[in-house]
Design an enzyme around this catalytic site. Structure first.
Site, PDB file in Angstrom:
ATOM      1  N   GLY A 175       7.447  -9.662   6.723  1.00 31.10           N
ATOM      2  CA  GLY A 175       5.683  -8.952   6.894  1.00 31.10           C
ATOM      3  C   GLY A 175       5.337  -7.615   6.746  1.00 31.10           C
ATOM      4  O   GLY A 175       4.871  -7.055   5.715  1.00 31.10           O
TER       5      GLY A 175
ATOM      6  N   ASN B 289      -1.553  -3.448  11.338  1.00 27.35           N
ATOM      7  CA  ASN B 289      -1.286  -3.016  12.239  1.00 27.35           C
ATOM      8  C   ASN B 289      -2.183  -1.723  13.138  1.00 27.35           C
ATOM      9  O   ASN B 289      -2.226  -0.919  14.071  1.00 27.35           O
ATOM     10  CB  ASN B 289      -0.267  -1.542  12.004  1.00 27.35           C
ATOM     11  CG  ASN B 289      -0.578  -0.789  10.470  1.00 27.35           C
ATOM     12  OD1 ASN B 289      -1.675  -0.955  10.044  1.00 27.35           O
ATOM     13  ND2 ASN B 289       0.809   0.271  11.292  1.00 27.35           N
TER      14      ASN B 289
ATOM     15  N   LYS C 207       0.880  -8.730  14.440  1.00 27.28           N
ATOM     16  CA  LYS C 207       0.380  -7.992  13.447  1.00 27.28           C
ATOM     17  C   LYS C 207      -0.715  -9.085  12.208  1.00 27.28           C
ATOM     18  O   LYS C 207      -1.820  -8.875  11.973  1.00 27.28           O
ATOM     19  CB  LYS C 207       1.276  -7.436  13.049  1.00 27.28           C
ATOM     20  CG  LYS C 207       1.913  -6.054  13.006  1.00 27.28           C
ATOM     21  CD  LYS C 207       2.975  -5.314  11.866  1.00 27.28           C
ATOM     22  CE  LYS C 207       3.410  -4.187  12.691  1.00 27.28           C
ATOM     23  NZ  LYS C 207       3.995  -3.845  11.615  1.00 27.28           N
TER      24      LYS C 207
ATOM     25  N   ASP D   3       0.839   0.291   7.322  1.00 23.71           N
ATOM     26  CA  ASP D   3       2.665   0.654   7.479  1.00 23.71           C
ATOM     27  C   ASP D   3       3.219   1.333   5.576  1.00 23.71           C
ATOM     28  O   ASP D   3       3.807   2.625   5.254  1.00 23.71           O
ATOM     29  CB  ASP D   3       3.728  -0.584   7.004  1.00 23.71           C
ATOM     30  CG  ASP D   3       3.203  -1.454   8.473  1.00 23.71           C
ATOM     31  OD1 ASP D   3       3.720  -0.260   9.692  1.00 23.71           O
ATOM     32  OD2 ASP D   3       3.497  -2.360   9.021  1.00 23.71           O
TER      33      ASP D   3
ATOM     34  N   ALA E 257      12.737 -18.688  -1.414  1.00 26.11           N
ATOM     35  CA  ALA E 257      11.697 -19.542  -1.775  1.00 26.11           C
ATOM     36  C   ALA E 257      10.582 -17.923  -1.011  1.00 26.11           C
ATOM     37  O   ALA E 257       9.499 -18.155  -1.743  1.00 26.11           O
ATOM     38  CB  ALA E 257      11.417 -20.255  -0.341  1.00 26.11           C
TER      39      ALA E 257
END
Ligand code: NDP
Length: 288
Positions: A146, A103, A82, A118, A171
């Site tokens: 992602g 995508n 992606k 998405d 993080a």
């Protein structure tokens, strides 16, 4: 060698009987996208072909250039490409830029345009198919990869009251929360330090299900009577869904998200929005 494999799977546009689309991934043979788009095409009477295209890691740009150069009109892109798709395109939608990943690719004249459908697919499934009221909702989004990044802006656009991003590596959750802070009430937490919240929606955007791993969440992440949603689908998602049902939650896998993001792609490519309900129902029936 790899290009030879691609050639085998490709067609000369001069011999093409129909407009050609692919889903690019590695692995990709398991993808349901060809079956979904075949049903959309049959439903709308669109003449098109949609196939899988297996691309070796590191060779996305070569294969994509070749596909579009030979007349391909569009591609969906799945793991692990992606970000490559995003980098490959000549132009990108705002939502793809926000996600930093695409995508969806579409050839427009000699240029390739990238989008990310998405998040729209997830929102359509939650709000349209599952009846979730996102406005004012408290959402626990687990995962900061992602998929989480791709759905955050569309989720925040629905004006939830609170979104907590919880990730194993805190993080990454913090980085995402910071990145999206201007778009809504978003905060970060470590998996073992999720704040109390009686969350209306528990979204599993981790890849734990597809890796067959247990997702270690505190008991208060599961709120009885609310919806737990795993973006993974099929047998892989069942462990998480059973866990959530055992805590009194409604539960859904991400099959609806997959169908809805496909519908967004189909609309952009063909200018016609397919009816997703019968396709989703058929897929669910064949999966049970
Ligand atoms: P990434 O590899 O980008 O991110 C994986 C994420 O999962 C990271 O946040 C990682 O945490 C976390 N993670 C992995 N294993 C575990 C574990 N055992 N316990 C806790 N956290 C874990 O994957 P994606 O974001 O691309 O995909 C995530 C999921 O979404 C997949 O299941 C994918 O199939 C699904 N998906 C579904 C779509 C649909 O249409 N239904 C569309 C797109 C994705 P850390 O950062 O700590 O490593």
């Amino acid at each position: 060698m790899a290009l030879a494999r691609f050639r085998d799977a490709s067609l000369n546009p001069l011999r093409l009987p129909m407009d050609r689309y692919v889903v690019i991934g590695n692995p990709v043979a398991h993808s349901l996208s060809p079956a979904i788009h075949a049903r959309f095409a049959a439903q709308t009477g669109e003449k098109m072909r949609y196939e899988t295209l297996l691309v070796p890691r590191g060779e996305f740009a070569d294969f994509a250039r070749r596909f579009f150069g030979e007349g391909g009109l569009g591609a969906n892109v799945t793991l692990p490409f992606k970000e490559d798709a995003f980098g490959f395109a000549d132009a990108r939608s705002e939502r793809a830029q926000i996600a930093g990943a695409a995508n969806f690719l579409m050839r427009k004249d000699a240029r390739v345009f990238a989008d990310n459908t998405d998040g729209a697919g997830l929102v359509a499934d939650l709000a349209g198919n599952l009846g979730v009221r996102l406005r004012g909702a408290t959402i626990l989004l687990v995962g900061a990869g992602g998929a989480a990044r791709g759905v955050l802006a569309p989720l925040l656009a629905q004006q939830p009251a609170r979104v907590v991003i919880a990730n194993r590596g805190v993080a990454r959750a913090r980085e995402l929360a910071q990145r999206f802070a201007a778009r809504g009430p978003v905060e970060a937490a470590a998996l073992d330090a999720i704040p109390a919240g009686d969350f209306d929606l528990l979204l599993n955007a981790t890849s734990s299900s597809v890796h067959g791993e247990r997702l270690a969440l505190p008991a208060h992440a599961f709120a009885s009577g609310k919806l737990a949603y795993d973006m993974a689908y099929g047998p892989a998602a069942q462990g998480f869904l059973e866990l959530a049902r055992g805590r009194g939650m409604r539960a859904s896998d991400g099959l609806g998200m997959l169908v809805e993001q496909a519908a967004e792609s189909f609309l952009a490519w063909r200018g016609r929005r397919p009816d997703t309900a019968p396709v989703l129902a058929e897929l669910r029936a064949s999966a049970s």
